[in-house]
Write an enzyme that holds these catalytic residues in place. Structure first.
Site, mmCIF file in Angstrom:
data_model
loop_
_atom_site.group_PDB
_atom_site.id
_atom_site.type_symbol
_atom_site.label_atom_id
_atom_site.label_comp_id
_atom_site.label_asym_id
_atom_site.label_seq_id
_atom_site.Cartn_x
_atom_site.Cartn_y
_atom_site.Cartn_z
ATOM 1 N N GLY A 43 0.721 -1.235 -0.051
ATOM 2 C CA GLY A 43 -0.081 -0.053 0.040
ATOM 3 C C GLY A 43 1.018 1.285 0.146
ATOM 4 O O GLY A 43 0.542 2.016 -0.975
ATOM 5 N N ASN A 45 3.990 1.584 -0.775
ATOM 6 C CA ASN A 45 4.944 1.776 -1.779
ATOM 7 C C ASN A 45 4.055 2.210 -3.047
ATOM 8 O O ASN A 45 4.690 3.306 -3.835
ATOM 9 C CB ASN A 45 5.248 0.137 -2.428
ATOM 10 C CG ASN A 45 6.338 -0.451 -1.587
ATOM 11 O OD1 ASN A 45 6.885 0.323 -0.528
ATOM 12 N ND2 ASN A 45 6.542 -1.687 -1.589
ATOM 13 N N ASP A 245 17.184 -5.258 -8.731
ATOM 14 C CA ASP A 245 16.159 -5.847 -7.840
ATOM 15 C C ASP A 245 14.851 -5.438 -8.041
ATOM 16 O O ASP A 245 14.524 -4.312 -8.396
ATOM 17 C CB ASP A 245 16.640 -5.145 -6.275
ATOM 18 C CG ASP A 245 15.632 -5.642 -5.251
ATOM 19 O OD1 ASP A 245 14.716 -6.662 -5.379
ATOM 20 O OD2 ASP A 245 15.579 -5.037 -4.232
ATOM 21 N N GLY A 250 6.092 -4.268 -9.036
ATOM 22 C CA GLY A 250 4.691 -4.307 -9.403
ATOM 23 C C GLY A 250 3.997 -3.125 -8.783
ATOM 24 O O GLY A 250 3.057 -2.443 -9.371
ATOM 25 N N ASP A 251 4.439 -2.651 -7.495
ATOM 26 C CA ASP A 251 3.878 -1.534 -6.744
ATOM 27 C C ASP A 251 4.242 -0.283 -7.696
ATOM 28 O O ASP A 251 3.412 0.586 -7.593
ATOM 29 C CB ASP A 251 4.436 -1.328 -5.351
ATOM 30 C CG ASP A 251 4.440 -2.632 -4.728
ATOM 31 O OD1 ASP A 251 3.067 -3.284 -5.113
ATOM 32 O OD2 ASP A 251 5.130 -2.952 -3.889
HETATM 33 O O1 RIB Z 1 5.670 -5.379 -3.286
HETATM 34 C C1 RIB Z 1 6.825 -5.570 -2.537
HETATM 35 C C2 RIB Z 1 6.561 -5.215 -0.923
HETATM 36 O O2 RIB Z 1 5.867 -6.488 -0.646
HETATM 37 C C3 RIB Z 1 7.626 -4.962 -0.147
HETATM 38 O O3 RIB Z 1 7.834 -3.836 0.125
HETATM 39 C C4 RIB Z 1 7.139 -5.920 1.085
HETATM 40 O O4 RIB Z 1 6.960 -5.185 2.064
HETATM 41 C C5 RIB Z 1 5.710 -6.615 0.646
HETATM 42 O O5 RIB Z 1 4.716 -5.842 1.256
#
Ligand code: RIB
Length: 305
Positions: A43, A45, A245, A250-251
């Protein structure tokens, strides 16, 4: 802050990232090559990436009264995110994620939800004015579905677009939750979990019948596909980058997509912003620590403009 364009109802985690040569097999012990700690949570992110793309964002998340909770407030303040509707929970620590990243930039993540699990409809009710004045409300599955559902009900009543990232992949999906969703974001693992279909684009088609407006299937190195009723699928390739990395990529896609869509209402443009932000997020370690701002994403997209 004037009315937010986007309200995120979701998680905040402290990420503990361990770099390993390869992800351990069951029963195997690996020595870590490096250890880093950084802000995370799907959320938060997504909220940070949307704010870095210029959107006015408000966050509804449950954090502890510990130092990690203090850090969350600092992260949101630095990003210009309104956190006035985010409760602090006295007897639960802030969420934590342990993330393994291997030499191929792939990851495995385990989340200890902590305070995130305490987020309830009651807290969301405190954010009614924010939600009702927004353009888009965004949720994930790292916080209780009851809270997200309440947010989506408020949004629906106010004519605000709802978007759900079905991550982490659920064992079963609440049908009412999907019915309240306008835009659904899934990756290949989530598409399979929700439908049992191995072909992610076919799974997206199945899911489209259950949501209001669109399904976006993210395919990692293969890009993403947008599915809308009565329209041809819009498949877009990923940018070619040297991945370090992939955590939070996706976020980054979803945050940038949401920011672009809330501003322009243009799905094709939102796809381009999502793919640009997702690619750049893979070029450095961590989640928000790797997210690009509007200027860098626009520079990457410039040849397409
Ligand atoms: O999508 C990555 C995230 O997934 C990480 O930051 C971790 O905290 C999990 O929520």
């Amino acid at each position: 802050m004037t009315a937010p364009e986007i309200v995120v109802v979701g998680s905040y985690n402290r990420d503990v990232v361990l770099v390993v040569a390869h992800l351990p097999a069951p029963g195997e012990t690996c020595l870590g090559l490096d250890r880093r700690e950084s802000p995370g949570g799907k959320g938060s992110n997504q909220a940070v990436q949307a704010a870095r793309c210029g959107a006015r964002v408000a966050m509804v998340a449950a954090i502890g009264t510990d130092a990690a909770g203090d850090d969350a407030l600092k992260v949101w303040a630095a990003a210009g995110i309104d956190a006035t509707a985010s409760p602090r929970i006295a007897d639960h620590g802030t969420g934590m994620a342990v993330i393994l990243v291997d030499a191929k930039a792939e990851n495995s993540i385990v989340v200890d939800p902590g305070a995130n699990a305490q987020l309830g409809p009651f807290h969301v009710d405190g954010a009614v004015p924010l939600i009702a004045s927004a353009k888009l409300v965004l949720g994930q599955l790292e916080t209780p579905v009851a809270a997200t559902k309440r947010a989506f009900e408020i949004a629906r009543e106010a004519g605000v677009l709802t978007a759900l990232n079905a991550a982490p992949a659920p064992d079963a999906m609440d049908g009412e939750m999907l019915a309240l969703t306008d835009i659904l974001f899934v990756n290949e693992i989530e598409a399979l979990a929700l439908t049992g279909q191995a072909d992610p684009v076919a799974a997206g088609g199945t899911l489209l019948a259950k949501v209001g407006v669109a399904v976006v299937v993210t395919l990692g190195k293969e890009g993403a596909v947008l599915l809308r009723r009565d329209q041809a699928p819009l498949a877009r390739p990923a940018h070619r980058i040297e991945a370090v990395d992939t955590t939070g990529a996706g976020d980054a896609f979803i945050g940038a997509f949401a920011a672009s869509l809330a501003r322009s209402g243009d799905f094709a443009r939102a796809m381009a912003w999502g793919l640009g932000a997702g690619a750049l997020a893979c070029t450095a370690m961590g989640a928000v620590t790797s997210f690009a701002d509007e200027t860098r994403i626009a520079r990457l997209l410039a040849p397409q403009a």
